[in-house]
Every structure is written in C-alpha cells, then in structure tokens.
Design an enzyme around this catalytic site. Sequence first.
Site, PDB file in Angstrom:
ATOM      1  N   GLY A  46      14.293 -39.291  15.824  1.00 29.92           N
ATOM      2  CA  GLY A  46      14.149 -39.852  17.164  1.00 29.92           C
ATOM      3  C   GLY A  46      13.206 -41.046  17.174  1.00 29.92           C
ATOM      4  NE  ARG A  67      18.298 -36.540  15.742  1.00 29.44           N
ATOM      5  CZ  ARG A  67      16.994 -36.484  15.829  1.00 29.44           C
ATOM      6  NH1 ARG A  67      16.280 -36.242  14.734  1.00 29.44           N
ATOM      7  NH2 ARG A  67      16.375 -36.656  16.975  1.00 29.44           N
ATOM      8  CG  ASP A  81       7.645 -31.523  10.872  1.00 30.76           C
ATOM      9  OD1 ASP A  81       6.716 -32.260  10.505  1.00 30.76           O
ATOM     10  OD2 ASP A  81       7.482 -30.491  11.538  1.00 30.76           O
ATOM     11  CB  THR A 109       7.760 -37.364  16.562  1.00 28.38           C
ATOM     12  OG1 THR A 109       8.212 -36.456  17.580  1.00 28.38           O
ATOM     13  CG2 THR A 109       6.525 -36.766  15.912  1.00 28.38           C
ATOM     14  CG  ASP A 154       8.814 -34.003  20.160  1.00 27.69           C
ATOM     15  OD1 ASP A 154       9.014 -34.529  21.270  1.00 27.69           O
ATOM     16  OD2 ASP A 154       9.736 -33.708  19.380  1.00 27.69           O
ATOM     17  CG  ASP A 192       6.781 -31.788  16.648  1.00 29.62           C
ATOM     18  OD1 ASP A 192       6.579 -32.930  16.183  1.00 29.62           O
ATOM     19  OD2 ASP A 192       7.924 -31.314  16.778  1.00 29.62           O
ATOM     20  NE  ARG A 251      11.298 -30.898  17.390  1.00 27.33           N
ATOM     21  CZ  ARG A 251      11.254 -31.356  16.147  1.00 27.33           C
ATOM     22  NH1 ARG A 251      12.362 -31.775  15.556  1.00 27.33           N
ATOM     23  NH2 ARG A 251      10.116 -31.419  15.499  1.00 27.33           N
TER      24      ARG A 251
END
Length: 320
Positions: free
Chosen positions: A12, A73, A104, A126, A128, A130, A172
């Site tokens: 993303g 992707r 990741d 990202t 996120d 995360d 996410r």
Amino acid sequence: MIKKIGILTSGGDAPGMNAAIRAVARAAMSKGMEVYGIRRGYVGLINGDIFEMNARSVSDIIHRGGTMLFTARCPEFRTEEGVEKAKETCEKLGLEGIVVIGGDGSFRGAADLSSKGILCVGLPGTIDNDIACTDYTIGYDTAMNTAMEMVDKLRDTSQSHDRCSVVEVMGRNAGYIAVNTGIACGAIEVITKERPYDLDAIAKKMLETKKNGKENFVIIVSEGVGHANEIAQVIQEKTHIESRATILGHVQRGGSPTLRDRVIATKMGYHAVQLLSQGIGNRVVGIQKDEVVDFDIQEALSMKKPYEDELHTIAEELAL
C-alpha cells in the site's frame, strides 16, 4: 564499494514515500553510486521495468503523496521462481543493493532476495504503524492528521443535527490510527480489536452524557473491527439518537505528507544508503525514541508491537 542500487515501493502507498525515494537517490548519488528506480515494486523487479535516475528525477516530489515509482502487490514474488527472476534482473543490471519501502510483506520479500546475495534494506512505509521495530512508520502521521481533519468536519454536521457519527478509520488490524484520532477528536468511544467493547455500555454512556447536556457524539471504529454501519444501527436502536456511519477509506493514504513524515522518511532513506555503502544488507531501518536504528530483517519481523493501552484508557476516562 557498492556502485549500483535500486529503489522500489511495495504494498500500500503511504504519504512520505516520495521523500524517502528522494533521500535514497540523492544520498547514493552523493557517494558516487548509480541509482535505478524500479516501477511497481517486485513486479517491476521481475519484469525489468527499471530506469536510471539522476538528481533531477526526484525534484519536486518531497511534498507529494503517493509514490512516483508506483506500487503493486506481487504474488509471484512469494514463490522461489519469482525470487530467482528478480535476482537475475539484479545481476543483469549489476544492481548490488535494493532499498525496499513498504510493510511487513515487502520486508519478507527483501529477506528472500537478501538470501540470494542481493543486499536489501527495508524502510517501513505504511499508514498503519504496525511494524514493531519502529515507533513511527512513513505515512502514519499524515494519515492520523487526515483522519482528524475529516472527523472534525463530520462533527460540524453531527452538531447541527444532534447526531452520532460512527467513523471507521484505516489501520488494517492495528488500532493506532483509531485511538490517536479518537483522543484528538474527543470521541465518546474508540473501538479497536485490541480492546473488548460492549455496545450496551456505550449506549448507556451516551445517554448519561446526554442528560448532562451533551448533544452530539463521535465514535471511532478501527478498520480491523469494521462493521461501522451495523454499529451505527445498533447505537441508534439503543439510544434513539440518529446515528450515521462514515467509512473514511483510502482518503487517509493520500495528500501531501506532514513535516514529520517528510523528515522521518528522509532520515530513514539516508541511513539506508549508509548501510549499503558499507556492504550491509538484510536490515530494516526504524525510528526509536527519535533515533534512527536498524535491525536484521528476520528479527524485525519477529517483534511484537504493544498497543497504546494507556492512551486508550485516557480517551475513555475523558469522554464524559
């Protein structure tokens, strides 16, 4: 001395990726390296969609969202055959190192390519936030500010109609955007996967605060929980307060990156080149306590990031 490197963005997109690309390209050029841009992530690396960059290739991009290298992707890169194709492309062009900007999944690909002898350094890009090895990921600050601005605008309508706005934010399976947006916007409740929630208790809390004069409400829901429409429906049934769901979606990925994202991306990109210039690969760069750090990719992937429980508790206790 490393002579040729490539840069790609994968997964993303996130605001600040262009700032990272700029930093990597110019830091490498300042050391006399040749720099190649790889379009559309690992897809471009496999297919050879690659071009040589110069200092002007990255002019006027630091303030732009998205990624000038495009992103995609690549299921094929998860296979041994795909990794071998990418390795062959690197060998054909003489690319000795690759800077991979992504999340990741992108880092797992970088680890696979590193095992084939191509030096790879990952930068966490990202919204996120995360990725456990870093306090902040590229794009996170911009996404939070965008979400906050959108919720502030929705609040105007909620106030005008004595309404409850149930707002789903991205992230996410991580609730970091949700809890920070919730506390910044004074939400009556923040719902994330990291904490159990009870719609009966939320409805009761809303009715109690309404008795004390509160007339409009905001509930922030993390993407990992989802069901914003269903939550709004249940809240309306239990409180008889008009409730509307809004899913902010991909607007949070766009827009001009904040100062923080531009600076973090630049520092990380510069550090990645310093590693490659020393012949060091299979690393992920991060920020911890405002200092640039790096870790072995496998070590970084094995880390677990704690949720911001204290911040969530603060948000709950201040929602009166």
